[in-house]
Structure formats: C-alpha cells, structure tokens
Design a protein around this motif. Structure first.
Motif, short mmCIF file in Angstrom:
data_model
loop_
_atom_site.label_atom_id
_atom_site.label_comp_id
_atom_site.label_asym_id
_atom_site.label_seq_id
_atom_site.Cartn_x
_atom_site.Cartn_y
_atom_site.Cartn_z
N GLU A 1 17.35 -38.66 20.71
CA GLU A 1 17.51 -37.36 20.04
C GLU A 1 17.26 -36.19 21.00
O GLU A 1 17.74 -36.20 22.15
CB GLU A 1 16.55 -37.29 18.82
CG GLU A 1 16.95 -36.23 17.79
CD GLU A 1 15.77 -35.45 17.27
OE1 GLU A 1 14.65 -35.55 17.79
OE2 GLU A 1 15.96 -34.66 16.31
N ASP A 2 16.51 -35.18 20.55
CA ASP A 2 16.32 -33.97 21.35
C ASP A 2 15.77 -34.32 22.73
O ASP A 2 14.97 -35.26 22.87
CB ASP A 2 15.36 -33.02 20.63
CG ASP A 2 15.97 -32.46 19.34
OD1 ASP A 2 17.14 -32.77 19.07
OD2 ASP A 2 15.27 -31.75 18.61
N ARG B 1 13.90 -43.55 19.10
CA ARG B 1 14.05 -42.39 18.21
C ARG B 1 15.54 -42.13 18.09
O ARG B 1 16.18 -41.77 19.09
CB ARG B 1 13.33 -41.15 18.77
CG ARG B 1 13.58 -39.93 17.89
CD ARG B 1 12.69 -38.75 18.25
NE ARG B 1 13.18 -38.01 19.41
CZ ARG B 1 12.71 -36.81 19.78
NH1 ARG B 1 11.73 -36.23 19.09
NH2 ARG B 1 13.19 -36.20 20.85
N ASP C 1 9.59 -28.50 16.49
CA ASP C 1 10.52 -28.25 15.37
C ASP C 1 9.78 -27.72 14.15
O ASP C 1 10.32 -26.90 13.41
CB ASP C 1 11.26 -29.54 15.00
CG ASP C 1 12.56 -29.68 15.79
OD1 ASP C 1 13.40 -28.79 15.67
OD2 ASP C 1 12.71 -30.66 16.53
N GLU D 1 8.21 -32.71 10.95
CA GLU D 1 8.59 -31.56 11.77
C GLU D 1 9.46 -30.56 11.02
O GLU D 1 10.18 -29.78 11.64
CB GLU D 1 9.26 -32.02 13.08
CG GLU D 1 10.45 -32.93 12.91
CD GLU D 1 11.04 -33.38 14.25
OE1 GLU D 1 10.65 -32.87 15.31
OE2 GLU D 1 11.93 -34.24 14.22
N LYS E 1 12.98 -35.28 11.83
CA LYS E 1 13.32 -34.24 10.83
C LYS E 1 13.44 -34.78 9.40
O LYS E 1 14.34 -34.40 8.65
CB LYS E 1 14.60 -33.51 11.25
CG LYS E 1 14.44 -32.87 12.64
CD LYS E 1 15.69 -32.20 13.17
CE LYS E 1 15.48 -31.55 14.53
NZ LYS E 1 15.36 -32.41 15.68
MG LIG Z 1 11.71 -32.28 17.14
#
Ligand SMILES: [Mg+2]
Ligand SMILES: CC(C)(COP(=O)(O)OP(=O)(O)OC[C@H]1O[C@@H](n2cnc3c(N)ncnc32)[C@H](O)[C@@H]1OP(=O)(O)O)[C@@H](O)C(=O)NCCC(=O)NCCSC(=O)C[C@](C)(O)C(=O)O
Length: 353
Positions: free
Chosen positions: A59-60, A91, A183, A156, A122
């Motif tokens: 992810e991020d 993740r 986040d 988050e 999220k």
């Molecule tokens: Mg995050």
C-alpha cells in the motif's frame, strides 16, 4: 448480524475452520519492506531471523506504477525464502483502490499457505472485515489452504476509531489492530504533519508563580495518541485480539521512537512497526519486558501461592490483582524467551540475583 452459533463456521465450502483463539506468537516488531524494491528485497533473508514479523507492503509508500512489481515481488520472495519461525504478513491496498482485489486473488492463490496475516488499511467498520472474511474463505477453498489466514486492521480513519469495538469483533479471523497515526491525523483534520510521536504545541503549562507572575512557567508536552491507543487496547483486549502501535516516521530520532513505543507497550500494545532496520532493535528492547521486571513478577507469583490473599514484598502490598498483573509479564516473558535464547538467558540470570 451472524448468529453466535454460526460465528465459527467457515464462510465457504472447503475453507478451513476459523480459529477460536488468536495465536499469541511474538510480534514485537512488524518489519515493513517494499517487495518491489530490489535493494530492500535483497536484505529479506538476512533480516528475517532478526525480526518476529516480516511484512511485504503493497500500500502507501509503494508508488502507483510500482504496485504490480511489489505484488509479484512478494510472491517471488515468499516462494524462494524459508522464513523459519518468523511470520510473513502483507499489507494489501485499501478496499476502494484499483489494486486490492488483485492483491487478494494473487497472494492467496499463489502464497496463501505462507501468509500468516493480511493487514487491511483504512478499515472504516465491520462491513470491511465482513467483505474480506467471505472473500478470503472463497479463495482459501479455491487454493486448498489448510489453516485460515488471519486479518489485521489499521485504525487510521475517524470512522474506524468510532467503530473500533465492532471491527475488533467482526470475525474470528481478526488477529489485531495497529494505530495508523498519519492517515488518522489527516482523517480527523488534526494539525500535525508528523508520523506518530508528540508535538511541541500540544502541552499543558504550569500555573503563574504566586510571587512573580512574569516568571517563566514550565510546559509539559502531552501525548497526542494516548486516547486512541487506550481505546484501541480496550477494544482488542475485550475481543481477545492484539493491539499494536504503528509507525514512527522520524527515523533519525531513535530516542523519541523508543519513548513512543514504550508508551504503547505500557498501555498494553504487544508490538510496533519497524520502517527502517534501525528501528528493529528499538522494538525488540521495548516490547520485551526487562529482566528486572520479569524477576519481580516471578517473585510475586511464587510468594502468592494459589494467587489469593494478601502479602507484603519489599513494603508493597500484593494480592489477587497484582498476581494477575505479574502473570501478564511472566507469561509474555515465557513466550518471548522460547523464541529468543539471549532473552531467556537474561531472564534466568536476573532471577538468580
Ligand atoms: Mg496509512
Ligand atoms: C524511510 C526509507 C525511505 C529510508 O530509506 P533510505 O534508503 O533513505 O534509508 P537508508 O538509511 O539510506 O537505508 C540504508 C539501507 O537500508 C535499506 N533499508 C531501508 N529501509 C529498509 C527496510 N524497511 N527494510 C529493509 N531494508 C531497508 C536501504 O535500502 C539501504 O540499503 P543499502 O545499504 O543496500 O543501500 C525506507 O526505510 C523505507 O521506505 N521504509 C519503509 C517505509 C514504509 O513502509 N512506509 C509505509 C508504512 S508507514 C504508513 O504507511 C503510515 C500509516 C500507518 O499508513 C499511517 O499512519 O497512515
């Protein structure tokens, strides 16, 4: 809402039976790496024995045009590496992204037997976990996976925090929850741009001095994350799953990282994320109870016999409740010592003192 009688039934024909208790395996540090980054990926075999959990992050922090490279990199690494006792997590991308579905389809069918936990970012409410729960069951059945893959949610979003209890109890797959301070800060419109840690503006100031109203007044920085971590710990403990502090972004500030990790440890968290190799040793130190604390806990347990009544040790009252507190420390020490011979020797030496 599923009937309690159905809660532990597999959600697809051929899927493995859900676990009744979350296995408590050491997870002091969840070490993040980008499986599409060749330099990082090359370090995985040497890092694996030094961490409790290795997490291939999709992810991020993985650029949009590197998402597929990260996913296929993780498949390659998982197939090629013997992780020993170290857990392998991933993740995935968030459920509203263009990548989440393919992340799950590829990872479960290709390396589902090697993945212990899938971290879902999220998460807003129980509905996100229900979606993942059914899809994982279908994919496990398709891939003939023998043991259920567990799910970890990142806390988050403001909705996630508001719904944290229902998230923690949404599925028997729920293994734990981590705080995602970056986040979450954005979602709440907090005015910090840091990834975890304190902020010099968030403080209390001592009262004016009676004799000299103009004298400087000391200030005390406060913990921006106290409320959220405590709430997450309660939700997790109430549902028999594990709470974690997440990332600390100021990699160079190892002192503040250690403080943030320790606050989380003292409040009940079992681990934190390491984003850079330098944070591995910090997490290991902080999330392993100290030999002195373990020796004390064992002393109290021994003195308390069957765990009832009250005794004095070194001027301190001990009773049924302190016995339970000491069991928390001693049981954690036993679990960690079984994985970590150095720690086992340090605990044994401290008991003999
Ligand atoms: Mg995050
Ligand atoms: C911070 C960065 C850019 C500094 O990376 P760098 O290359 O500038 O650092 P370095 O000190 O120069 O690195 C030294 C060596 O270590 C390697 N290295 C460095 N890091 C790692 C690692 N993790 N695992 C394995 N190896 C690593 C690096 O490749 C280099 O190798 P070399 O000596 O061969 O050149 C880099 O460490 C990194 O990308 N870390 C992971 C970042 C990450 O995963 N972020 C996402 C999690 S936090 C998050 O998402 C928020 C949250 C929860 O969602 C929310 O609060 O909302």
């Amino acid at each position: 809402m599923r009937s309690p009688k159905d809660f532990f039934r597999p959600l697809a024909v051929g899927a493995p039976t859900p676990v009744h208790d979350v296995p408590f395996r050491p997870s002091r540090m969840i070490h993040f790496f980008d499986p599409g980054n060749e330099k990082m990926a090359a370090k995985v075999p040497s890092i694996a024995p030094t961490v409790d959990v290795l997490l291939g992050n999709l992810e991020d922090a993985v650029a949009a045009d590197r998402k597929e490279a990260a996913r296929s990199g993780l498949v390659k690494i998982a197939k090629a590496t013997d992780f020993g006792d170290t857990q392998l997590w991933t993740r995935i991308n968030s459920l509203d992204s263009p990548w989440a579905l393919d992340d799950l389809l590829t990872l479960v069918t290709e390396i589902g037997d090697k993945l212990d936990v899938i971290m879902v970012p999220k998460v807003e409410g129980a509905e996100d976990i229900h979606y993942i729960d059914r899809l994982l069951a279908q994919l496990e059945a398709k891939a003939r996976i023998q043991r259920p893959i567990l799910v970890h949610a990142i806390l988050e979003t403001a909705s996630g925090v508001a719904n944290v209890e229902e998230i923690a109890g949404a599925s028997p797959r729920m293994q734990g929850i981590s705080l995602g301070p970056a986040d979450l800060a954005a979602s709440r419109r907090m005015k910090t741009t840091r990834v975890g840690g304190g902020h010099p503006g968030y403080l209390v100031r001592e009262d004016p001095h009676a004799q000299d109203a103009d004298a400087p007044r000391a200030t005390f920085q406060q913990d921006l994350w106290h409320y959220t971590i405590a709430r997450m710990v309660d939700a997790c403990a109430a549902h028999g799953i594990l709470p974690y502090y997440g990332p600390f972004g100021d990699i160079k500030d190892t002192t503040a990282c250690e403080d943030q990790f320790r606050n989380a440890f003292l409040l009940g968290c079992v681990g934190a994320w390491s984003l850079h190799p330098v944070q591995i040793a910090i997490a290991k130190k902080v999330f392993s109870p100290s030999p002195a604390d373990v020796a004390w806990a064992r002393r109290v347990i021994e003195a308390m016999g069957d765990g009832t009544g009250a005794v004095m040790i070194d001027g301190k009252m001990q009773d049924d409740a302190t016995y339970k507190q000491c069991q928390v420390v001693a049981q954690l020490a036993d679990t960690l010592a079984a994985r970590d011979p150095e720690l086992r020797d340090a605990y044994t030496a401290a008991e003999k003192e």
